[in-house]
Design an enzyme around this catalytic site. Structure first.
Site, PDB file in Angstrom:
ATOM      1  N   TYR A  66      37.075  18.950   3.517  1.00 16.26           N
ATOM      2  CA  TYR A  66      35.503  18.636   3.141  1.00 16.26           C
ATOM      3  C   TYR A  66      34.931  17.323   3.716  1.00 16.26           C
ATOM      4  O   TYR A  66      33.870  17.370   3.757  1.00 16.26           O
ATOM      5  CB  TYR A  66      35.486  18.716   1.676  1.00 16.26           C
ATOM      6  CG  TYR A  66      35.645  20.013   1.116  1.00 16.26           C
ATOM      7  CD1 TYR A  66      36.410  21.119   1.686  1.00 16.26           C
ATOM      8  CD2 TYR A  66      35.471  20.304  -0.330  1.00 16.26           C
ATOM      9  CE1 TYR A  66      36.771  22.031   1.380  1.00 16.26           C
ATOM     10  CE2 TYR A  66      35.807  21.689  -0.661  1.00 16.26           C
ATOM     11  CZ  TYR A  66      36.380  22.478  -0.118  1.00 16.26           C
ATOM     12  OH  TYR A  66      36.660  23.719  -0.701  1.00 16.26           O
ATOM     13  N   LYS A 111      50.840  24.357   1.654  1.00 14.09           N
ATOM     14  CA  LYS A 111      51.179  25.310   2.923  1.00 14.09           C
ATOM     15  C   LYS A 111      51.962  24.562   3.987  1.00 14.09           C
ATOM     16  O   LYS A 111      51.640  24.398   5.082  1.00 14.09           O
ATOM     17  CB  LYS A 111      49.558  25.831   3.601  1.00 14.09           C
ATOM     18  CG  LYS A 111      49.887  27.039   4.538  1.00 14.09           C
ATOM     19  CD  LYS A 111      49.996  28.416   3.827  1.00 14.09           C
ATOM     20  CE  LYS A 111      50.254  29.352   4.807  1.00 14.09           C
ATOM     21  NZ  LYS A 111      50.876  30.694   4.316  1.00 14.09           N
ATOM     22  N   ASP A 162      49.508  30.953  -0.592  1.00 12.80           N
ATOM     23  CA  ASP A 162      49.374  32.429  -0.533  1.00 12.80           C
ATOM     24  C   ASP A 162      50.016  32.863  -1.723  1.00 12.80           C
ATOM     25  O   ASP A 162      49.487  33.843  -2.404  1.00 12.80           O
ATOM     26  CB  ASP A 162      49.522  32.747   0.915  1.00 12.80           C
ATOM     27  CG  ASP A 162      50.857  32.173   1.492  1.00 12.80           C
ATOM     28  OD1 ASP A 162      51.105  31.352   1.169  1.00 12.80           O
ATOM     29  OD2 ASP A 162      51.290  32.810   2.341  1.00 12.80           O
ATOM     30  N   ASP A 215      40.153  24.310  -4.844  1.00  8.98           N
ATOM     31  CA  ASP A 215      38.693  24.791  -4.962  1.00  8.98           C
ATOM     32  C   ASP A 215      38.845  26.455  -5.052  1.00  8.98           C
ATOM     33  O   ASP A 215      38.133  27.041  -6.022  1.00  8.98           O
ATOM     34  CB  ASP A 215      37.828  24.607  -3.450  1.00  8.98           C
ATOM     35  CG  ASP A 215      36.508  24.775  -3.626  1.00  8.98           C
ATOM     36  OD1 ASP A 215      36.039  25.136  -5.011  1.00  8.98           O
ATOM     37  OD2 ASP A 215      35.748  24.698  -2.723  1.00  8.98           O
ATOM     38  N   ASP A 225      38.557  28.814  -8.897  1.00 12.01           N
ATOM     39  CA  ASP A 225      37.748  29.817  -9.118  1.00 12.01           C
ATOM     40  C   ASP A 225      38.343  31.248  -9.444  1.00 12.01           C
ATOM     41  O   ASP A 225      37.950  31.937 -10.323  1.00 12.01           O
ATOM     42  CB  ASP A 225      36.738  30.120  -7.844  1.00 12.01           C
ATOM     43  CG  ASP A 225      35.498  29.382  -8.101  1.00 12.01           C
ATOM     44  OD1 ASP A 225      35.598  28.288  -8.472  1.00 12.01           O
ATOM     45  OD2 ASP A 225      34.496  29.588  -7.206  1.00 12.01           O
TER      46      ASP A 225
END
Ligand code: NAD
Length: 350
Positions: free
Chosen positions: A136, A186, A218, A242, A246
């Site tokens: 970001y 990851k 994942d 993020d 959600d």
């Protein structure tokens, strides 16, 4: 006396923040409130989404109660003055690197979950998300390959200090809960994740009482729907946090139920508190927004910035009682308006 900055913003932001403020006022605490312009609402009046007066208020305040920013009418604006830049600017300016997102299944809401009730019932976790680094904030560019194809890149980067401070927040949180921490990365593919994992293992030596697990993102996404009750505290980077938070919101019923705290330290001397949802332009101005996430954000404000644990619990118990008593906004399958849901929480507070 504590000064609370109210930055309500756009869309449903002002509607839900109004209810959270009513709940704070009903507690009869020694608080003063000052409103500031932010997001599209600020751009309309000042040509900037985060005007200097708002930044000054944010610095002066003991804590910030934030609504949401985002306005589809402004999608065409240059990126630096789009409403969403206001929240990114506040996080950067105030050094709010730690985002705390509790996700708890409230009794009675199991049927609103995207998961089967017997799986959803066990959800009681906190996602600790890094907030000021990662793709970001890394270098970005658009250009062309040597064969003339359009290309773009976003740089994913972290340094060891940025990783260590958020990981410590994760361990501190885990040490105060059930002493189980899952670090999500990851590391099988990403260099930043390998550094992340190295630092997590180094800091783990200071927290022998916390049981640490590493999990690839994942797999974490899969486990969140398969067996979410197995998680207690998750610590992860900006991008992964993020997305996972959600996902967690749908597991507990509605995005309208989830609060968050953004802190500049474990016990944030400065904190910004906001629902995890956005400005929801599709329902703005219709009285359909669920104010619970904003009200629960006010509880986090009392706990983390003002160390008023008793009042924080009063609010959380009032939301729980209102839900248990059958109060439901449209997103939860009911028909209450935003204000009526606020009334139900206020009634449970008394
Ligand atoms: P959103 O969270 O605003 O809405 C997603 C869906 O959830 C919509 O269908 C909406 O109606 C519903 N919803 C959200 N909050 C709700 C509530 N309290 N009660 C009932 N239903 C609710 O996400 P989006 O549609 O992707 O984004 C809309 C705008 O918000 C965009 O401009 C986006 O950039 C911005 N945004 C801002 C923030 C922030 O201010 N921190 C966060 C996310 C998105």
């Amino acid at each position: 006396m504590a000064l609370i900055a109210i930055l309500a913003g756009d869309g449903i932001g002002p509607e839900v923040t109004h209810e959270a403020r009513r709940v704070l006022e009903a507690l009869g605490l020694d608080l003063t409130f000052e409103d500031g312009l932010v997001g599209g609402a600020a751009y309309r009046k000042t040509s900037h989404p985060l005007p200097p007066e708002t930044l000054d208020l944010a610095h002066r305040a003991d804590a910030i109660l934030f609504g949401a920013v985002g306005d589809p009418d402004m999608d065409g604006l240059e990126r630096s003055v789009r409403p969403e830049q206001a929240i990114l600017g506040l996080r950067k300016e105030l050094g709010l690197f730690a985002n705390i997102r509790p996700a708890t299944m409230l009794p009675g809401l199991e049927d609103s979950s995207a998961l089967r009730p017997e799986i959803a019932r066990a959800i009681d976790m906190v996602i600790v998300r890094e907030l000021t680094g990662d793709v970001y904030f890394g270098e970005k560019s658009r250009g062309f390959t040597h064969t003339g194809l359009r290309e773009a890149h976003d740089m994913m980067r972290y340094d060891e200090v940025e990783i260590a401070r958020i990981v410590r927040v994760g361990f501190e949180m885990a040490a105060r809960r059930s002493r189980k921490l899952t670090s999500v990365d990851k590391a099988n593919v990403l260099e930043t994740s390998q550094l992340w994992r190295e630092i997590v293992n180094e800091i783990a030596r200071d927290y022998a009482e916390v049981k640490l697990t590493h999990m690839y993102v994942d797999n974490a996404a899969m486990q969140l729907v398969r067996n979410p009750g197995a998680f207690d505290v998750i610590v992860t980077s900006n991008l992964f946090g993020d997305i996972l938070s959600d996902q967690a919101s749908m597991c507990v019923g509605s995005i309208g139920m989830l609060p968050s705290a953004s802190l500049n330290d474990w016990q944030g001397s400065c904190g910004l508190y906001e629902p995890i949802h956005g400005s929801a332009p599709d329902i703005a101005g219709q009285g359909k927004a669920n104010p619970c996430a904003a009200i629960l954000s006010a509880a986090l404000l009392l706990r983390h910035s003002l160390s008023d644990y008793a009042s924080a619990e009063r609010i959380e118990n009032a939301v729980k009682a209102a839900i248990a008593g059958g109060a439901r906004t449209v997103d939860l399958g009911g028909a209450l308006t935003t204000a009526q849901m606020g009334d139900a929480v206020l009634a449970a507070l008394k």
